[in-house]
Enzyme design. Structure first.
Site, PDB file in Angstrom:
ATOM      1  CB  SER A 180      35.895   4.834  -0.496  1.00 57.31           C
ATOM      2  OG  SER A 180      35.405   5.561  -1.605  1.00 57.31           O
ATOM      3  CE  LYS A 181      30.710   6.342   5.851  1.00 59.14           C
ATOM      4  NZ  LYS A 181      30.984   6.938   7.110  1.00 59.14           N
ATOM      5  NE  ARG A 182      36.031   9.461  -3.374  1.00 56.25           N
ATOM      6  CZ  ARG A 182      36.550   8.877  -4.445  1.00 56.25           C
ATOM      7  NH1 ARG A 182      36.066   9.139  -5.631  1.00 56.25           N
ATOM      8  NH2 ARG A 182      37.565   8.041  -4.331  1.00 56.25           N
ATOM      9  CG  HIS A 183      34.165   4.388  -4.726  1.00 53.75           C
ATOM     10  ND1 HIS A 183      35.338   3.856  -4.241  1.00 53.75           N
ATOM     11  CD2 HIS A 183      34.507   5.296  -5.632  1.00 53.75           C
ATOM     12  CE1 HIS A 183      36.351   4.442  -4.853  1.00 53.75           C
ATOM     13  NE2 HIS A 183      35.876   5.329  -5.695  1.00 53.75           N
ATOM     14  N   GLY A 184      30.026   4.448  -2.577  1.00 56.28           N
ATOM     15  CA  GLY A 184      28.769   3.761  -2.282  1.00 56.28           C
ATOM     16  C   GLY A 184      28.857   2.759  -1.151  1.00 56.28           C
TER      17      GLY A 184
END
Ligand code: GLU
Length: 468
Positions: A241-245
């Site tokens: 996800s975005k949060r993960h990169g």
């Protein structure tokens, strides 16, 4: 055989980090084999494709230094006439046919199949029918007359050999009712016309490959070799996800990662060479193969990326780092640095780059060197500058005024001399000095900092905190 690989992004957004890895693998394989790496833009989704996205993709690849070998990058949509011609060739050979089913009819059949518990797929009803029997007003699609018996086997460099029964694959559409080619057809024709020998792409395209293989066979073309690389997952094993990169390549540039560090990290995210973590691009070109592409999904890990980036930061030339840092500082303050400030930054790099993980951190840690006086003080720095400490600092300033040799060891010796004379520890002067010169409580060795700042600036900053 000359190896020809390709990277065919759809320009519907930024150059995603997963796509960048796919591009890297194709680029490395071509460079390893002394072949060619070609770029193609798959812009057939007219609603979602944008020129801005094409520019972002070019920019991302250039930043990653993945140079492509075709000057004229084909735009897939422009080639639709050629794709349609390939479908007509199959019609003429009796390997494709017009299908006049209306969408409602197809829907009704699907519902019927579903009710009977049968797999939902097109049943080939117009294979044998005469177009003369076509209902009026229906524009036909063109479908491939796919083999109904036997099997299709794929040898994949990552997945191994996989076989699918042809009865499981229905007659796919080659041309839509409005005459536009489908993605399946376009990709096959473009890969053929560009002479692609190796298709290295994300696992999500694996099932498409069986259908594409059937089109290739019908057209009598040679199949390229395939390597389907597993997706990148988040650190917890879920979808990235975005949060993960799951970001665009430009976000990584902005966060302060170096392109060579990104290449190294992305390479390790799905390919291995023993236990090697640091693999230069030169080594990667020498070593890269399809056999060591990992068959299980890799997990994105910022900590590892940071540590690899830290390594390349320490190796990078100070002039290059200083230039980047100067740009970042100017962007955040809105004021360009002058030449003296730029030169100072370059001299400060050896002391700063050993600690930083990213260029952003490096810029933050370098800011005090070129900050306008009086420097803002952190709370901790303010506490260090309590009255007793200030008296010591003032005395030290008077010594430094007369100091001829302004090298780090000479300043340190002067500081030690004063500390001993006053029965204090070195830190009792050095720590307030750090607060005065940097506005904070952590920095490279403070006497080096003082020496780089120079006598005038040091005395001015000391005056700023002691109030005279
Ligand atoms: N345009 C496709 C994508 O961006 C690539 C298709 C392929 O590699 O065959 O996912």
């Amino acid at each position: 055989m000359t190896v020809v690989t390709r990277f065919p992004p759809s320009p519907t957004g930024f150059l995603h980090i997963g796509s960048a890895r796919t591009a890297l693998f194709n680029w490395l394989y071509a460079r390893h084999r002394g072949g060619k790496f070609l770029l193609r833009i798959e812009d057939t989704d007219r609603e979602r494709s944008t020129g801005e996205s094409v520019r972002t993709i070019f920019e991302g690849l250039r930043w990653l230094e993945l140079d492509w070998d075709n000057e004229d990058v084909p735009m897939q949509f422009e080639r639709r006439g050629r794709h349609a011609a390939a479908a007509r060739e199959l019609l003429e050979k009796g390997l494709a046919y017009y299908c006049y089913c209306s969408p409602e009819e197809l829907e009704a059949r699907r519902a019927e199949q579903k009710a009977k518990g049968l797999p939902m797929r097109y049943d080939g009803i117009w294979r044998a029918r005469d177009p003369k029997d076509a209902p009026p007003g229906i524009k036909p699609v063109v479908r491939l007359k796919a083999p109904q018996d036997g099997v299709t086997t794929l040898k994949d460099h990552v997945r191994g050999e996989v076989t699918v029964r042809n009865s499981q694959l229905d007659d796919l559409i080659l041309l839509r009712a409005d005459g536009t080619p489908t993605y399946m057809l376009s990709v096959v024709v473009d890969d053929h016309d560009m002479g692609i020998t190796h298709v290295i792409r994300g696992d999500d395209h694996f099932t498409n490959t069986f259908r594409q293989a059937q089109i290739i066979k019908a057209l009598g073309w040679k199949q390229p070799e395939y390597a389907h690389i597993p997706l990148i997952l988040g650190p917890d094993g879920t979808k990235l996800s975005k949060r993960h990169g799951a970001l665009g390549v430009s976000a990584y540039r902005d966060m302060g990662y170096l392109p060579e560090a990104m290449r190294n990290y992305l390479l390790r995210l799905g390919w291995s060479h023993g236990d090697d973590e640091i693999i230069s691009t030169g080594q990667a070109i020498q070593w890269f193969d399809l056999e060591h592409v990992q068959s299980s999904p890799a997990r994105f890990d910022f900590a590892k990326l940071d540590s690899i980036n830290g390594h390349y930061l320490r190796e990078a030339k100070d002039s290059r780092l200083a230039k980047d840092v100067a740009g970042r500082l100017a962007a955040s303050s809105g004021v360009d640095l002058n030449d003296a400030q730029k030169a100072l930054l370059e001299k400060a790099m050896p002391g700063l780059k050993t600690r930083a993980k990213t260029l952003r951190e490096l810029a933050e840690s370098a800011a005090f060197y070129v900050a306008a006086r009086p420097l803002p003080l952190s709370d901790k720095a303010r506490k260090l500058l309590a009255s007793g400490a200030l008296d010591l600092l003032k005395e030290f300033a008077r010594i430094l005024e007369k100091q001829g040799d302004f090298s780090a060891p000479a300043i340190e010796a002067a500081c030690r001399g004063l500390a001993e004379a006053k029965g204090k520890k070195l830190g009792d002067i050095a720590q307030p000095l750090r607060a005065a010169l940097t506005g904070g409580t952590t920095s490279p060795p403070i006497f080096e900092v003082a020496s780089l700042l120079g006598k005038d600036e040091v005395l001015a900053r000391m005056r700023d905190v002691s109030g005279h």
